[in-house]
Design a protein around this motif. Structure first.
Motif, PDB file in Angstrom:
ATOM      1  N   THR A  92       0.844  -1.191   0.000  1.00 42.65           N
ATOM      2  CA  THR A  92       0.000   0.000   0.000  1.00 42.65           C
ATOM      3  C   THR A  92       0.883   1.246   0.000  1.00 42.65           C
ATOM      4  OG1 THR A  92      -0.150  -0.265   2.408  1.00 42.65           O
ATOM      5  CG2 THR A  92      -2.018  -1.043   1.083  1.00 42.65           C
ATOM      6  N   TYR A 129      -0.952  -0.723  -4.323  1.00 38.12           N
ATOM      7  CA  TYR A 129      -2.229  -0.032  -4.157  1.00 38.12           C
ATOM      8  C   TYR A 129      -1.975   1.416  -3.730  1.00 38.12           C
ATOM      9  CZ  TYR A 129      -4.170  -4.768  -4.025  1.00 38.12           C
ATOM     10  OH  TYR A 129      -4.513  -6.067  -4.319  1.00 38.12           O
ATOM     11  N   LEU A 134      -6.982   0.331  -0.942  1.00 40.13           N
ATOM     12  CA  LEU A 134      -7.105  -0.821  -0.051  1.00 40.13           C
ATOM     13  C   LEU A 134      -7.283  -0.376   1.390  1.00 40.13           C
ATOM     14  CD1 LEU A 134      -7.057  -3.906  -0.459  1.00 40.13           C
ATOM     15  CD2 LEU A 134      -4.629  -3.884   0.151  1.00 40.13           C
TER      16      LEU A 134
END
Length: 417
Positions: A92, A129, A134
């Motif tokens: 992320t 991401y 997310l």
């Protein structure tokens, strides 16, 4: 979570791999036979060796060759099986998908993931991401700690609420530049301290990017003295925000997308973001014309690759080496990208968009430096780990500064004029 695939290959693929075992044995057997033929042509000088028939010697070589081939095959097969183990991870980011430097372009999070995949021949694949895809932008620390994702790409100073020591691994006001930070990280124990700080949280980290010197920011009015800062509404996060607040600035923390409209409408009087390229992309030059260049607050801003320690320890040593190497490569590549794009953007801002670029007055710098020292002194008095990192950082900085005074400073002042 950690996912492994490829441990049970299909029958056809496994059969093809097993063919290598007898192939290795046959190759070694062939070499032993050739050696036996050569030795047969050489007279022996030892009495016992002379009395042994050549057929017996040949059988010994055959037995040794067969045993060696089987042993080599037995060793080769586990290595083949291990080499095919694959890992699928999630990374992320604190920045939106497509953001230059952070999420797109050379040295970005997506470039790092691709580099790792290419270097590992697809054994470690990382799905990247952007913020909000997310998890929210600033929940990467908790997500990695919990094992929800294996990696997060951001800046460590976002986690000063968890541990103040994290500030030192992104940027310290009046601290070291890109070269100094790298010296401390790679040869001064900085990365080891970083991981010591994160050990209680079950995580490890590596530097994976750097913006170089950032700009002080955009101001709607000229700053002449410290008094001009009092009551000023400024978007400025982190430790620098605390320093400004101690001098009377009304500090605001706004997401990147809200900076331009707030500055344009006069909701804020000043704003700091990154540097010429990123700032121009946001259009900040259309909302304010005074661009102060003294990067006192972030002399070199480091991007952090944060990794769940349990997942990290499940990686084979060669994949760990690939992650470390790819991170170090992106650390350098991204900074090079910034140098190229910032130089072009600054030239455009000054020449074509009539931006007034100038350093902060000396009196303002002096006041900012004094307040920074007070805040850091308070932090190290409260936490032994922060003090340990602080002492290491500034001990290295003192030596680095002495060196740059006779090297880099002389170059910029005497040579590059």
């Amino acid at each position: 979570m950690l996912h492994q695939t490829g441990a049970n290959p299909d029958v056809k693929t496994q059969g093809q791999r097993l063919q290598w075992v007898p192939s290795v044995a046959c190759l070694l057997l062939h070499l032993h036979l050739k050696t036996a033929l050569v030795l047969r042509a050489i007279p022996s000088t030892r009495d016992k060796q002379r009395d042994i028939p050549m057929t017996i010697q040949r059988r010994r070589f055959l037995r040794a060759g067969a045993a060696g081939g089987v042993a080599a095959g037995a060793l080769a097969f586990p290595m083949i099986a291990t080499a095919q183990q694959k890992f699928n991870w999630k990374m992320t980011s604190a920045y939106p998908k497509g953001s230059p430097f952070y999420m797109a372009g050379p040295g970005s999070a997506t470039d790092l993931a691709k580099m790792i995949s290419d270097m590992s021949d697809g054994r470690l694949n990382i799905q990247v991401y952007g913020s909000g895809e997310l998890i929210p932008a600033f929940e990467g620390f908790d997500a990695v700690r919990a094992g929800t994702v294996e990696m997060n790409h951001a800046n460590s100073y976002f986690w000063t609420g968890k541990t103040f020591a994290a500030q030192y691994f992104t940027a310290v006001p009046f601290g070291m530049n890109f070269q100094g930070m790298n010296g401390w990280f790679y040869d001064g124990g900085g990365i080891d301290l970083w991981n010591e700080v994160y050990a209680p949280f079950g995580m490890v980290a590596f530097p994976c990017g750097n913006t170089g010197v950032q700009m002080t920011g955009w101001f709607r009015k000229e700053i002449k003295t410290v008094a001009d800062l009092k009551g000023l509404k400024m978007r400025i996060p982190g430790l620098a925000g605390k320093v400004y607040a101690s001098l009377g600035v009304d500090v605001k923390v706004l997401p990147g997308g809200e900076i331009f409209p707030a500055l344009e409408r006069g909701v804020i009087d000043a704003a700091e973001f990154v540097g010429p390229f990123q700032d121009r992309r946001m259009g900040l030059q259309k909302a304010a014309k005074f661009y102060y260049t003294t990067g006192w607050h972030e002399p070199a801003t480091v991007s952090e690759l944060l990794i769940n320690k349990a997942a990290w320890e499940k990686l084979p040593k060669d994949l760990q080496a690939i992650v470390r190497t790819a991170s170090a490569a992106c650390n350098v590549i991204s900074e090079g990208w910034c140098q190229k794009n910032n130089s072009e953007a600054m030239d455009d801002l000054v020449k074509n968009q009539k931006v007034l670029a100038r350093p902060l007055p000396d009196g303002v710098i002096k006041a900012l430096r004094a307040e920074t020292k007070k805040i850091l002194d308070e932090a190290i008095a409260k936490d032994p780990m922060t003090k340990k990192v602080h002492d290491s950082y500034f001990a290295f900085k003192r030596k680095y500064d002495a060196w740059t005074r006779v090297s880099e400073v002389q170059y910029h002042n005497k040579v590059n004029v």
